[in-house]
Motif scaffolding. Structure first.
Motif, PDB file in Angstrom:
ATOM      1  N   ILE A   1       0.839  -1.198   0.000  1.00  0.00           N
ATOM      2  CA  ILE A   1       0.000   0.000   0.000  1.00  0.00           C
ATOM      3  C   ILE A   1       0.876   1.250   0.000  1.00  0.00           C
ATOM      4  O   ILE A   1       0.587   2.226  -0.708  1.00  0.00           O
ATOM      5  CB  ILE A   1      -0.957  -0.004   1.213  1.00  0.00           C
ATOM      6  CG1 ILE A   1      -1.962  -1.158   1.085  1.00  0.00           C
ATOM      7  CG2 ILE A   1      -1.708   1.326   1.312  1.00  0.00           C
ATOM      8  CD1 ILE A   1      -2.805  -1.382   2.318  1.00  0.00           C
ATOM      9  N   ARG A   2       1.954   1.230   0.776  1.00  0.00           N
ATOM     10  CA  ARG A   2       2.869   2.380   0.767  1.00  0.00           C
ATOM     11  C   ARG A   2       3.504   2.550  -0.616  1.00  0.00           C
ATOM     12  O   ARG A   2       3.580   3.657  -1.147  1.00  0.00           O
ATOM     13  CB  ARG A   2       3.949   2.200   1.833  1.00  0.00           C
ATOM     14  CG  ARG A   2       5.017   3.303   1.814  1.00  0.00           C
ATOM     15  CD  ARG A   2       5.922   3.249   3.013  1.00  0.00           C
ATOM     16  NE  ARG A   2       5.237   3.787   4.197  1.00  0.00           N
ATOM     17  CZ  ARG A   2       5.698   3.673   5.445  1.00  0.00           C
ATOM     18  NH1 ARG A   2       6.823   3.008   5.673  1.00  0.00           N
ATOM     19  NH2 ARG A   2       5.044   4.207   6.448  1.00  0.00           N
ATOM     20  N   ARG A   3       3.942   1.450  -1.217  1.00  0.00           N
ATOM     21  CA  ARG A   3       4.546   1.539  -2.558  1.00  0.00           C
ATOM     22  C   ARG A   3       3.538   2.048  -3.577  1.00  0.00           C
ATOM     23  O   ARG A   3       3.866   2.903  -4.417  1.00  0.00           O
ATOM     24  CB  ARG A   3       5.069   0.163  -2.976  1.00  0.00           C
ATOM     25  CG  ARG A   3       6.294  -0.288  -2.200  1.00  0.00           C
ATOM     26  CD  ARG A   3       6.635  -1.739  -2.499  1.00  0.00           C
ATOM     27  NE  ARG A   3       7.694  -2.206  -1.603  1.00  0.00           N
ATOM     28  CZ  ARG A   3       7.755  -3.441  -1.098  1.00  0.00           C
ATOM     29  NH1 ARG A   3       6.831  -4.346  -1.436  1.00  0.00           N
ATOM     30  NH2 ARG A   3       8.731  -3.780  -0.282  1.00  0.00           N
ATOM     31  N   ALA A   4       2.309   1.541  -3.523  1.00  0.00           N
ATOM     32  CA  ALA A   4       1.282   1.987  -4.469  1.00  0.00           C
ATOM     33  C   ALA A   4       0.988   3.473  -4.282  1.00  0.00           C
ATOM     34  O   ALA A   4       0.770   4.200  -5.262  1.00  0.00           O
ATOM     35  CB  ALA A   4       0.008   1.167  -4.288  1.00  0.00           C
ATOM     36  N   SER A   5       0.987   3.935  -3.039  1.00  0.00           N
ATOM     37  CA  SER A   5       0.719   5.350  -2.766  1.00  0.00           C
ATOM     38  C   SER A   5       1.768   6.226  -3.431  1.00  0.00           C
ATOM     39  O   SER A   5       1.438   7.219  -4.110  1.00  0.00           O
ATOM     40  CB  SER A   5       0.702   5.595  -1.252  1.00  0.00           C
ATOM     41  OG  SER A   5      -0.344   4.888  -0.622  1.00  0.00           O
ATOM     42  N   TRP A   6       3.024   5.883  -3.257  1.00  0.00           N
ATOM     43  CA  TRP A   6       4.095   6.673  -3.870  1.00  0.00           C
ATOM     44  C   TRP A   6       4.073   6.545  -5.389  1.00  0.00           C
ATOM     45  O   TRP A   6       4.295   7.524  -6.113  1.00  0.00           O
ATOM     46  CB  TRP A   6       5.449   6.267  -3.299  1.00  0.00           C
ATOM     47  CG  TRP A   6       5.723   6.954  -2.001  1.00  0.00           C
ATOM     48  CD1 TRP A   6       5.312   6.572  -0.757  1.00  0.00           C
ATOM     49  CD2 TRP A   6       6.420   8.195  -1.824  1.00  0.00           C
ATOM     50  NE1 TRP A   6       5.726   7.491   0.182  1.00  0.00           N
ATOM     51  CE2 TRP A   6       6.404   8.488  -0.439  1.00  0.00           C
ATOM     52  CE3 TRP A   6       7.060   9.069  -2.691  1.00  0.00           C
ATOM     53  CZ2 TRP A   6       7.006   9.633   0.087  1.00  0.00           C
ATOM     54  CZ3 TRP A   6       7.664  10.209  -2.169  1.00  0.00           C
ATOM     55  CH2 TRP A   6       7.628  10.480  -0.799  1.00  0.00           C
ATOM     56  N   LEU A   7       3.781   5.361  -5.887  1.00  0.00           N
ATOM     57  CA  LEU A   7       3.718   5.165  -7.343  1.00  0.00           C
ATOM     58  C   LEU A   7       2.628   6.045  -7.948  1.00  0.00           C
ATOM     59  O   LEU A   7       2.841   6.726  -8.959  1.00  0.00           O
ATOM     60  CB  LEU A   7       3.446   3.688  -7.642  1.00  0.00           C
ATOM     61  CG  LEU A   7       3.327   3.271  -9.112  1.00  0.00           C
ATOM     62  CD1 LEU A   7       4.600   3.624  -9.874  1.00  0.00           C
ATOM     63  CD2 LEU A   7       3.045   1.785  -9.217  1.00  0.00           C
ATOM     64  N   GLY A   8       1.456   6.061  -7.319  1.00  0.00           N
ATOM     65  CA  GLY A   8       0.367   6.890  -7.824  1.00  0.00           C
ATOM     66  C   GLY A   8       0.715   8.363  -7.807  1.00  0.00           C
ATOM     67  O   GLY A   8       0.422   9.102  -8.764  1.00  0.00           O
ATOM     68  N   MET A   9       1.338   8.817  -6.734  1.00  0.00           N
ATOM     69  CA  MET A   9       1.698  10.235  -6.630  1.00  0.00           C
ATOM     70  C   MET A   9       2.789  10.609  -7.622  1.00  0.00           C
ATOM     71  O   MET A   9       2.748  11.684  -8.235  1.00  0.00           O
ATOM     72  CB  MET A   9       2.113  10.562  -5.193  1.00  0.00           C
ATOM     73  CG  MET A   9       0.966  10.451  -4.203  1.00  0.00           C
ATOM     74  SD  MET A   9       1.361  10.986  -2.518  1.00  0.00           S
ATOM     75  CE  MET A   9       2.548   9.752  -1.999  1.00  0.00           C
ATOM     76  N   LEU A  10       3.762   9.734  -7.800  1.00  0.00           N
ATOM     77  CA  LEU A  10       4.819  10.001  -8.780  1.00  0.00           C
ATOM     78  C   LEU A  10       4.249  10.132 -10.189  1.00  0.00           C
ATOM     79  O   LEU A  10       4.763  10.893 -11.011  1.00  0.00           O
ATOM     80  CB  LEU A  10       5.854   8.870  -8.745  1.00  0.00           C
ATOM     81  CG  LEU A  10       6.753   8.787  -7.517  1.00  0.00           C
ATOM     82  CD1 LEU A  10       7.559   7.492  -7.538  1.00  0.00           C
ATOM     83  CD2 LEU A  10       7.699   9.988  -7.445  1.00  0.00           C
ATOM     84  N   ALA A  11       3.166   9.395 -10.460  1.00  0.00           N
ATOM     85  CA  ALA A  11       2.576   9.401 -11.803  1.00  0.00           C
ATOM     86  C   ALA A  11       1.609  10.554 -12.025  1.00  0.00           C
ATOM     87  O   ALA A  11       1.092  10.718 -13.126  1.00  0.00           O
ATOM     88  CB  ALA A  11       1.871   8.068 -12.060  1.00  0.00           C
TER      89      ALA A  11
END
Length: 331
Positions: A215-225
């Protein structure tokens, strides 16, 4: 517990509706993106859940409760996402979003009405001139099992019809397989399809991501995109928004802004049914991300039944009497 991400080279540039350019080196290739995401601090499960539980025990006084109930109402994305949705149902939902309590004009409007793309024109007509936004799910919601071309066509249909916001689902299969760049590229393509007309909410379906680290990785991935919002769930699986997964996402947006200057919203969705639950989530927001997120531009509830309980609790606080479910409409 530490949550800060590995530092990027330089501050972020540009608006919140595009990728954070300060992380261009991180998103340059699959290997650099993987290295960054797996370099994020691991989540202390016990600590996370204990903090979420502790914050959930906070009590608030009458005046603060009245403010919290109105704030929560103003943050609701009033939602209908069923195969049996009709224009009449959507019009009724839009009317309720604009004036949640017909007997009390002091009750605030909700933030948005959330519908399928084909219902966007009907929803726009229903809320015209009110300030209530129209959100549309897209990208083959809720499973996301379609080609990118089909997903982008779904988004363009919604935006062309006048959607103010688009709620997309990530490809959980690609994410769980470790194909992070594929997920990143899909989000950026959807972000481009939204243009400047619609804000983008990225749904992770946290109940399918298995671990808090994911969930933490997905959160950062979404924000980076380039996500404008990160959202827990579709509301269509067994495990949806929880205090713990929402707390984790609030930590992510807080840390992302600290590093980039870019603020991203959070939307827990699914399973939040009572005013008591909503107030617990508002405490999480205040104590984790801070007051800047206590606004419906930055925090939303994805819900269908929550609004009714908020209205009933609001009337009880005002009149001293509890009206019960007959006081509100059944959506």
């Amino acid at each position: 517990m530490p949550t800060t991400a590995p530092a990027a080279n330089g501050p972020a540039q540009g608006p919140a509706n595009g990728p954070a350019h300060g992380f261009a080196d991180v998103t340059a290739s699959d290997s650099t993106l993987r290295r960054f995401l797996h370099g994020l601090p691991g989540v202390d499960t016990v600590g996370l859940e204990a903090r979420a539980a502790s914050l959930g025990t906070r009590s608030i006084k009458t005046t603060a409760k009245a403010y919290a109930l109105d704030l929560a109402i103003s943050m609701v994305d009033l939602t209908t996402l069923e195969g049996a949705d009709t224009p009449g149902k959507v019009r009724a939902l839009g009317a309720k979003a604009v004036r949640p309590d017909p007997t009390d004009r002091t009750a605030p409007a909700t933030a948005a009405v959330c519908v399928y793309p084909d219902m966007v024109p009907t929803a726009k007509e229903a809320v015209a001139g009110s300030g209530v936004k129209v959100a549309s799910v897209a990208t083959a919601f809720p499973a996301g099992r379609a080609s990118l071309a089909v997903k982008l066509a779904d988004v363009r249909e919604a935006v062309t019809a006048g959607a103010d916001e688009v709620d997309m689902v990530i490809d959980r299969g690609a994410f769980l397989a470790g194909n992070y760049m594929e997920v990143y590229d899909e989000i950026t393509a959807v972000r481009e399809a939204c243009g400047t007309a619609a804000r983008l909410k990225v749904i992770f379906e946290t109940g399918e991501l298995s671990t808090y680290d994911n969930i933490r990785r997905a959160s950062w991935l979404g924000m980076l995109a380039g996500a404008d919002f990160i959202k827990t769930s579709t509301g269509k699986v067994a495990v949806n928004a929880t205090p713990a997964n929402t707390l984790l996402m609030l930590e992510a947006v807080r840390d992302f802004r600290a590093q980039t200057g870019v603020q991203v919203g959070v939307k827990p969705a699914g399973g939040i049914r009572t005013a008591k639950d909503a107030i617990k989530f508002l405490v999480l927001v205040n104590e984790t991300a801070g007051e800047d997120w206590l606004d419906n531009h930055w925090f939303r509830f994805g819900a269908s039944s929550l609004l009714n309980d908020l209205l009933m609790q609001r009337q009880k606080l005002t009149t001293g009497r509890y009206s019960g479910p007959d006081y509100v409409t059944v959506d």
